[in-house]
Design an enzyme around this catalytic site. Sequence first.
Site, PDB file in Angstrom:
ATOM      1  N   GLY A  17       0.798  -1.239   0.000  1.00 17.46           N
ATOM      2  CA  GLY A  17       0.000   0.000   0.000  1.00 17.46           C
ATOM      3  C   GLY A  17       0.824   1.280   0.000  1.00 17.46           C
ATOM      4  CG  PHE A 100      10.896  -9.832 -14.168  1.00 19.82           C
ATOM      5  CD1 PHE A 100      11.144 -10.809 -15.120  1.00 19.82           C
ATOM      6  CD2 PHE A 100      11.078 -10.164 -12.826  1.00 19.82           C
ATOM      7  CE1 PHE A 100      11.555 -12.087 -14.750  1.00 19.82           C
ATOM      8  CE2 PHE A 100      11.489 -11.447 -12.453  1.00 19.82           C
ATOM      9  CZ  PHE A 100      11.724 -12.407 -13.416  1.00 19.82           C
ATOM     10  CE1 TYR A 150      -0.673 -11.917 -15.956  1.00 22.97           C
ATOM     11  CE2 TYR A 150      -0.692  -9.950 -17.331  1.00 22.97           C
ATOM     12  CZ  TYR A 150      -0.177 -10.656 -16.254  1.00 22.97           C
ATOM     13  OH  TYR A 150       0.822 -10.121 -15.486  1.00 22.97           O
ATOM     14  N   PRO A 194      -4.721  -2.111 -18.002  1.00 22.70           N
ATOM     15  CG  PRO A 194      -4.064  -1.586 -20.156  1.00 22.70           C
ATOM     16  CD  PRO A 194      -5.174  -2.184 -19.380  1.00 22.70           C
TER      17      PRO A 194
END
Length: 284
Positions: A17, A100, A150, A194
Amino acid sequence: MFTEDTLSGKTILITGGGSGLGLAMAKGFARSGANIAICGRTEEKLLKAVDEIKSERDGAIARYYITDVRDHESVKIMVSKIVDDFGSMEGLVNNAAGNFLSASEDLTPGGFKAIVDIVLHGSFNCTHAFGNYLIDNQKEGSILNIVTTYAESTGCAFVLPSACSKAGVLAMTRSLAFEWAEYGIRVNAIAPGPFPTKGAWSRLVPDKMIEKLFIKKIPMKRYGKHEELANLATFLMSDLVPYITGESVVIDGGERLQAGQFNFINDLMSRKKLKAAFKAMKPK
Ligand code: HXC
């Protein structure tokens, strides 16, 4: 839609957070009356975040806990400290994540493990500690897992450890929603598309050109705003929807719908030209 009472009487822990979407949700919850606990690994970030959260509402209470969600014992200690500090705990948002870009054949076992440890084990550790606290004290509570679009069915190239971990967290959401419903514990998920943050963008968007392509895939042609995610999280954590459990709500401007077979046509030409082409095909 929300007032300073929407989450009043609730103490909510948001993992990770101290920045990004976790901080946005913490601020949103604070505006809606919740007491806020945040955790992370970097004290400097957490200190600053707590000040920002407190400034969202007069009288808002926020505290930070330096805890690595990968460590089950530390997480257990954190949950009992939160209960000591606030008197009780009613909500948990499993937001802490790692990710990543890498070709999967180049991943090392350590790289794969690093992400699974944060995302899947971290979410389990926090959920397990919080769930046991609720069950032992015969208290009801709410858990919200931040997954991804996803996680549901497609998986995702170049982020294999994240795709595997988030799919696991989604499975955990549904499994526990059923198993813990009788204790009055709700377990839901949000699957954001996104939403730019420094942490995610620096690791997942290699250059401006890719960023442009990224936005092109979104039917709404824009990124999500942090406040939009915070609003959805507030709604799901509140008592406005006590009958929702085991649900994963997508918030992505329609990005996940790209697979529709004829959707690509939209990008080929202007809407005006498309309409003219369709008209020309219509039998006279
Ligand atoms: C390949 C990498 C790598 C990279 C690290 N590793 N970065 N491999 N490409 N870019 C490998 C290392 O070589 C090492 O492998 C192993 O991962 C552990 O790395 P450490 O740096 O020692 O780990 P640690 O300090 O624990 O850091 C964890 C981390 C880091 C995940 C690598 O980036 C981190 O703390 N991230 C937290 C914040 C974050 O990632 N935010 C983005 C979330 S975005 P070896 O083999 O040497 O052991 C997100 C959104 C999803 O989740 C949805 C998008 C739309």
